[in-house]
Design an enzyme around this catalytic site. Structure first.
Site, PDB file in Angstrom:
ATOM      1  N   ASP A  34       0.824  -1.208   0.000  1.00 44.52           N
ATOM      2  CA  ASP A  34       0.000   0.000   0.000  1.00 44.52           C
ATOM      3  C   ASP A  34       0.858   1.258   0.000  1.00 44.52           C
ATOM      4  O   ASP A  34       0.428   2.303  -0.491  1.00 44.52           O
ATOM      5  CB  ASP A  34      -0.944   0.012   1.200  1.00 44.52           C
ATOM      6  N   SER A 142      -0.096  -4.555  13.777  1.00 42.33           N
ATOM      7  CA  SER A 142      -0.793  -3.290  13.525  1.00 42.33           C
ATOM      8  C   SER A 142      -1.542  -2.752  14.731  1.00 42.33           C
ATOM      9  O   SER A 142      -2.616  -2.173  14.605  1.00 42.33           O
ATOM     10  CB  SER A 142      -1.744  -3.445  12.336  1.00 42.33           C
ATOM     11  N   ASP A 189      -3.641  -0.918   7.034  1.00 39.65           N
ATOM     12  CA  ASP A 189      -3.988  -1.283   8.404  1.00 39.65           C
ATOM     13  C   ASP A 189      -5.217  -0.525   8.890  1.00 39.65           C
ATOM     14  O   ASP A 189      -6.123  -1.093   9.505  1.00 39.65           O
ATOM     15  CB  ASP A 189      -2.812  -0.991   9.333  1.00 39.65           C
ATOM     16  N   LYS A 238       8.657   0.933  16.800  1.00 43.13           N
ATOM     17  CA  LYS A 238       8.756   1.778  15.609  1.00 43.13           C
ATOM     18  C   LYS A 238       9.675   2.973  15.814  1.00 43.13           C
ATOM     19  O   LYS A 238      10.328   3.423  14.875  1.00 43.13           O
ATOM     20  CB  LYS A 238       7.363   2.246  15.183  1.00 43.13           C
TER      21      LYS A 238
END
Length: 375
Positions: A34, A142, A189, A238
């Protein structure tokens, strides 16, 4: 799956007022193409984020005050105040054990410009939120998207605006909101978190605009299909890993797209592509096949014709583009100087195009490997 009743009981213990809202957000796992604009078919799983909330409207309050607590003691309580007229008044935590609340904060920042006037007028008082969930954190399942979506629903409900922003709009806002945390995320997500339904995958497309369609999964009585969802148990924070993994992969796709534009003499600034997906690999492929004779030339190859017959035109075009990639994208890891020469961008211009929007750390760029594995 967690039960909402025990969570509401816990809310009553943490905060005195009775709980007024409760939200659950499904979780999901899939791979990311995506980020370059291509459509995806993810599916939701029943791991969830739960939020029990109380909103106390107080016109005499100077701002909107939030208190967030998590059932897990791994996440410290977080409190902050927001001027509902100024989303930049919400400051993110860069360090410490309250960083988990950043996803709630960016949901608020993203929603603020889209709130109706009557919701803005309600933006004084106190919001109490108790969070629980069954999604393993930092596990690539996610959880961040689920947290952002669930936070958005809670905020809209507290301000009486849940029915005034469509599911599509909320998804688009959540996609932009999560990027405020510093991760160059796509939209898969968030979309499946909003549109996922039992026993279905969700076909999600981003060009020319966000569209979704439920796709029935082939379950039947003889159980001939089995879907396995796994967790490697390797945590990937992250903030720590984004600059050397996720953000880096996305930037490498943009570098590769720029090299192909230069090599093929294309302009991938496609008017029918949303701004976020211009100059992506999908935009490059689209621009290439708009050239007169390009598709006809590709169809002279028997393998391309066979792929079109078996799998359709898009698959055949991708097969042909992989050959172009093999010709123009170096197979070895490239250092910055090589990428600058190949993209035609040097120094500050290179930094602005690729390195300044999101945190990136890299000495080498592995562009060709992007096309033999999912980014």
């Amino acid at each position: 799956m967690h039960e909402i009743v025990p969570l509401l009981a816990s809310l009553d213990q943490v905060y005195a007022p009775p709980a007024q809202e409760r939200e659950r957000q499904a979780q999901f796992c899939c791979a990311h193409i995506d980020v370059v604009g291509y459509s995806v078919i993810p599916a939701a799983i029943d791991k969830d984020i739960l939020m029990a909330t109380v909103f106390v409207h107080d016109p005499s309050a100077s701002s909107l005050h939030f208190t967030l607590e998590n059932v897990s003691r791994d996440f410290a309580p977080a409190s902050f105040a927001c001027n509902i007229h100024d989303p930049q008044s919400v400051k993110l935590a860069n360090e410490g054990d309250t960083r988990w609340a950043n996803y709630f904060k960016v949901a608020l920042q993203g929603l603020q410009p889209h709130l109706p006037a009557e919701a803005i007028a309600c933006g004084r008082g106190y919001v109490y939120v108790l969070v629980d969930g069954s999604v393993p954190p930092a596990s690539s399942l996610s959880s961040s998207a689920a947290m952002t979506i669930c936070s958005s629903i809670v905020i809209l409900t507290a301000l009486g605006a849940r029915d005034q922003i469509s599911r599509k709009k909320m998804t688009e806002i959540a996609i932009e909101s999560e990027r405020l945390v510093g991760v160059n995320s796509g939209g898969m997500d968030q979309a499946v978190s909003v549109y996922g339904v039992p026993n279905h995958a969700v076909y999600v497309s981003f060009v020319p605009s966000l569209e979704t369609r439920s796709v029935p999964l082939p379950f039947n009585e003889d159980d001939s299909f089995v879907f396995v969802v796994s967790n490697t148990l390797v945590e990937s924070d992250k903030k720590v890993m984004g600059p050397v993994q996720y953000n880096l992969r996305v930037v490498e796709t943009r570098m590769a797209a720029r090299i192909l534009e230069m090599a093929l003499g294309l302009n991938a600034d496609q008017a029918h592509f949303p701004r976020a997906y211009q100059h992506t690999l999908y935009a490059v492929a689209d621009a290439y096949f708009q050239r007169p004779g390009a598709w006809e030339a590709a169809l002279k190859d028997s393998n391309v014709r066979d792929t079109r017959t078996k799998h359709g035109e898009k698959a055949a075009q991708l097969q042909w583009m992989l050959r172009i990639v093999d010709t123009h994208i170096p197979h070895h890891a490239m250092v910055r100087k090589e990428v600058e020469e190949a993209t035609g961008l040097q120094g500050a211009a290179f930094d602005r195009e690729f390195l300044e929007s999101f945190p990136i750390r890299a000495d080498q760029f592995h562009l060709h490997s992007l096309f033999t594995q999912v980014p």
